[in-house]
Each structure stands twice: as structure tokens, then as C-alpha cells.
Design an enzyme around this catalytic site. Structure first.
Site, short mmCIF file in Angstrom:
data_model
loop_
_atom_site.label_atom_id
_atom_site.label_comp_id
_atom_site.label_asym_id
_atom_site.label_seq_id
_atom_site.Cartn_x
_atom_site.Cartn_y
_atom_site.Cartn_z
N SER A 95 0.96 -1.41 0.06
CA SER A 95 0.03 0.11 -0.11
C SER A 95 0.81 1.23 0.25
O SER A 95 1.47 1.45 1.01
CB SER A 95 -0.90 0.00 1.29
OG SER A 95 -1.44 -1.17 1.61
N LYS A 170 -7.10 1.68 -2.15
CA LYS A 170 -6.52 1.23 -1.06
C LYS A 170 -6.76 2.29 -0.11
O LYS A 170 -7.12 2.11 1.28
CB LYS A 170 -5.27 0.49 -0.96
CG LYS A 170 -4.64 0.44 0.18
CD LYS A 170 -5.43 -1.07 0.93
CE LYS A 170 -4.62 -1.30 2.25
NZ LYS A 170 -5.26 -2.39 2.86
N LYS A 238 1.03 5.68 8.13
CA LYS A 238 1.61 5.81 6.83
C LYS A 238 0.43 6.06 5.81
O LYS A 238 0.32 6.70 4.88
CB LYS A 238 2.34 4.65 6.43
CG LYS A 238 2.95 4.58 5.01
CD LYS A 238 2.08 3.52 4.25
CE LYS A 238 1.87 1.96 4.63
NZ LYS A 238 1.26 1.20 3.98
P1 NAD Z 1 5.90 -6.04 7.43
O1 NAD Z 1 6.64 -5.02 7.97
O2 NAD Z 1 5.61 -7.19 8.26
O3 NAD Z 1 6.78 -6.78 6.00
C1 NAD Z 1 7.59 -6.06 5.32
C2 NAD Z 1 8.65 -6.89 4.60
O4 NAD Z 1 9.60 -6.29 3.77
C3 NAD Z 1 9.76 -7.13 6.09
O5 NAD Z 1 9.92 -8.57 6.19
C4 NAD Z 1 11.07 -6.22 5.68
O6 NAD Z 1 12.34 -7.05 6.05
C5 NAD Z 1 11.06 -6.31 3.93
N1 NAD Z 1 11.73 -5.37 3.35
C6 NAD Z 1 11.37 -4.02 3.22
N2 NAD Z 1 12.47 -3.53 2.37
C7 NAD Z 1 12.98 -4.56 1.79
C8 NAD Z 1 13.73 -4.49 0.77
N3 NAD Z 1 14.16 -3.41 -0.06
N4 NAD Z 1 14.28 -5.88 -0.06
C9 NAD Z 1 13.71 -7.05 0.79
N5 NAD Z 1 13.02 -7.09 1.60
C10 NAD Z 1 12.49 -5.72 2.28
O7 NAD Z 1 4.73 -5.42 6.56
P2 NAD Z 1 3.26 -6.03 6.34
O8 NAD Z 1 2.41 -5.85 7.57
O9 NAD Z 1 3.42 -7.51 5.58
O10 NAD Z 1 2.59 -4.98 5.24
C11 NAD Z 1 3.33 -4.95 3.74
C12 NAD Z 1 2.33 -4.00 3.09
O11 NAD Z 1 1.17 -4.42 2.87
C13 NAD Z 1 2.24 -2.48 3.53
O12 NAD Z 1 2.13 -1.53 2.69
C14 NAD Z 1 0.95 -2.47 4.52
O13 NAD Z 1 0.43 -1.24 4.71
C15 NAD Z 1 0.15 -3.44 3.50
N6 NAD Z 1 -0.90 -4.30 4.22
C16 NAD Z 1 -0.75 -4.74 5.54
C17 NAD Z 1 -1.74 -5.55 6.10
C18 NAD Z 1 -1.63 -6.27 7.52
O14 NAD Z 1 -2.66 -6.49 7.97
N7 NAD Z 1 -0.53 -6.30 8.07
C19 NAD Z 1 -3.15 -5.68 5.37
C20 NAD Z 1 -3.18 -4.89 4.25
C21 NAD Z 1 -2.24 -4.16 3.67
#
Ligand code: NAD
Length: 293
Positions: A95, A170, A238
Site C-alpha cells: 500500500s 486502498k 503511513k
Molecule cells: P511487514 O513490515 O511485516 O513486512 C515488510 C517486509 O519487507 C519485511 O519482512 C522487511 O524485511 C521486508 N523489506 C523491506 N524492504 C525490503 C527490501 N528493499 N528488500 C527486501 N525486503 C525488504 O509489513 P506487512 O504488514 O507485511 O505489510 C506490507 C504492506 O502491506 C504494507 O504496505 C501494508 O500497509 C500492507 N498491508 C498490510 C496489512 C496487514 O494487516 N499487515 C493488510 C493489508 C495491507
């Protein structure tokens, strides 16, 4: 399909597993490779960089926190762009800001690479079940090529417009969710302080007009005081920042989004940035000096 997957966090880990279980081969990379354990057990392959992922896969999915993370993963040294070749595609399921999606699409187009922005809704439980909702922006012919792949993670995949439209959808979703959690928390606070058990209120109203998926997913966490994420407050901040910037950019006033944002900022200041966003209920407990549990 050979599918690249970058970002194995709360969402990316179960989503990549579903892609693998559907019969594809997933080539994965995350800063924290220990998060790939289940994926490897299911037949997935780990890579040492985004570049390697892009060299080995035909389509690369990114699932990262925000616009700068996606930009870094795509365009930094050793990143995805260095391993891409014409005819491949990038699907960003994070997102992020809609204008950033459009910028990435233009830069990738110069390499002959297609792009879709395809953020998701539903949270970790639905990511595990493979029932998240996916809202997609991009060219219809690119969408048609990857719709089946997206369905391996999702029960609903909807093309909503051109590149950036997925993230605008979103943001709309995140405004509704934040305001909805605040409304639920405010109403349960009234019930509790007025001497009616909020759980009884929930059972009485959940199938009426006020009922919602948010109410069903978040009420139990509020009643238990269990604010382990889930979806972290810092990530929702964010999204609301992107929602406010985008609203103001198109001359829309968003007062309730601003209020929800300030509640979350206040929780962040008080050490709750990493709590689940259902922790909005904690703000009501703080300002009203009581406990919902
Ligand atoms: P998270 O922080 O748990 O996971 C992000 C992952 O990306 C981490 O494991 C981190 O190490 C990795 N990462 C970051 N930069 C990187 C790079 N350059 N190279 C390799 N790995 C990298 O986040 P999340 O909760 O999984 O959310 C991910 C996205 O999905 C966000 O944009 C969030 O807003 C969206 N989202 C989350 C949820 C939720 O319930 N958690 C629901 C819908 C949407």
C-alpha cells in the site's frame, strides 16, 4: 509460473506460500531470510538479492511497507531493475502513494517491463486463508495476463482503473477502516462506562446496520486487550498520511480521516506504534481513564 516475491513480512509470507502451493515456483528475497522457512519447505527458492529474483522469475511481486521501500527494492544497487528484461512484469502489492506507483510504472516501461499496482485488504488472517481482496490499477491486457496469479492469493480481484487506481482504492479502504475502528471503540466505551457489557452490545448489533467486517475482526481483540499485530498503527499512520496528501491534492476535505490520524499519532507518542490498529481502543481508555476489558 516462475514468480519472484520480495517482502516476506506479516502479509508477504502467507501470500507467497499460497502462490507456491498453487503450483508456481516462488523465488523469494527479504532482508530477514529466516521468514522464508515455510516457503522453502513448500518448494520455494531463496535468492540473495532483488536482482537475482528478477533474473530468475518472469513476474516479480513486491510486498513492502511504503513507497521508499518499494523504490529501494526496485531501483537501488542490486535491486530488481538490474535483473529485469523486456517482457517481464512487476506487481506491487504494497500500500503506497498512488503517484509513486505511476512513477515506478513509467520508469519500468522504459525497460519494456509491465507494471500493476495491486494493494490488498483483509489482513493476516485472510492472507493465510488466501481470501484477501485485491484492488488493481493497470492496463487491462496486463491485468488479464496476471489475474489468475493474483487469484491464488485472493477471493476477489478487481481491476479499478489505470496505474495508481489500485492505491487510490486502498486509501479509500484505509480511511473507512480507521474511522470504523474509532467508531466501534467510542461506542464500546459508552457501553462499558454506562454499565452494559460491550460484548453483549457486539452480539446484539453485529448483524444489524452497524455490523461490519471490521467489527467482526477487531472486537475480540478489543475485548481481550490483545493488540498484537495484525496491522500495525505505524503502517496505518503511513496510509492516512498518503490519504490526506492525496485528498488535499485533489481538493477534497477529509475531517474524519484527520481525527483518526491524530488519535493514532497520540498512540504512537505513547509507545503504541507497533500495536495492532484495533489499539485505537487504548486511546479511548487513556482519555477516559478506564479499561474496556
Ligand atoms: P511487514 O513490515 O511485516 O513486512 C515488510 C517486509 O519487507 C519485511 O519482512 C522487511 O524485511 C521486508 N523489506 C523491506 N524492504 C525490503 C527490501 N528493499 N528488500 C527486501 N525486503 C525488504 O509489513 P506487512 O504488514 O507485511 O505489510 C506490507 C504492506 O502491506 C504494507 O504496505 C501494508 O500497509 C500492507 N498491508 C498490510 C496489512 C496487514 O494487516 N499487515 C493488510 C493489508 C495491507
Amino acid at each position: 509460473m516462475n514468480v519472484g516475491f520480495i517482502g516476506l513480512g506479516i502479509m508477504g509470507k502467507p501470500m507467497s506460500l499460497n502462490v507456491q502451493k498453487a503450483g508456481n515456483t516462488v523465488y523469494a528475497y527479504d532482508y530477514h531470510m529466516e521468514r522464508a522457512e515455510e516457503l522453502i519447505a513448500a518448494g520455494g527458492v531463496t535468492c540473495s538479492s532483488g536482482k537475482e529474483v528478477a533474473e530468475r522469475a518472469d513476474v516479480i511481486i513486491t510486498m513492502l511497507q511504503n513507497s521508499p521501500n518499494v523504490e529501494g527494492a526496485l531501483f537501488d544497487e542490486g535491486g530488481v531493475a538490474e535483473g529485469l528484461s523486456a517482457g517481464k512484469a512487476v506487481i506491487d502489492m504494497s500500500s503506497i502513494a498512488p503517484l509513486a506507483s505511476r512513477d515506478f510504472a513509467e520508469r519500468l516501461e522504459k525497460l519494456g517491463v509491465d507494471f500493476l499496482d495491486a494493494p490488498v485488504s483483509g489482513g493476516e488472517p485472510k492472507a493465510i486463508d488466501g481470501t484477501i481482496a485485491v484492488m488493481v490499477g493497470g492496463k487491462p491486457e496486463v491485468f488479464a495476463k496476471y489475474e489468475e496469479l493474483l487469484k491464488t492469493m485472493s477471493s476477489t480481484v478487481t481491476l479499478v482503473g489505470g496505474v495508481g487506481a489500485g492505491n487510490i482504492t486502498k486509501l479509500a479502504n484505509q480511511m473507512i477502516v480507521a474511522i470504523n475502528i474509532a467508531a466501534i471503540s467510542e461506542a464500546y466505551s459508552l457501553a462499558k462506562k454506562a454499565g452494559v457489557d460491550p460484548e453483549n452490545v457486539y452480539q446484539a448489533i453485529r448483524s444489524g446496520l452497524a455490523g461490519s467486517t471490521v467489527m467482526d475482526q477487531k472486537s475480540e481483540k478489543i475485548f481481550k486487550g490483545d493488540f498484537t499485530p495484525g496491522f500495525r498503527i505505524e503502517l496505518h499512520i503511513k496510509d492516512l498520511q498518503n490519504a490526506l496528501d492525496t485528498s488535499h491534492g485533489v481538493n477534497v476535505s477529509a475531517p474524519f480521516t484527520s481525527l483518526a490520524m491524530e488519535v493514532m499519532q497520540s498512540l504512537k507518542v505513547n509507545g503504541h506504534a507497533k500495536d495492532d490498529h484495533s489499539g485505537i481502543a487504548e486511546w479511548y481508555e487513556m482519555v477516559n481513564n478506564f479499561k474496556l476489558q
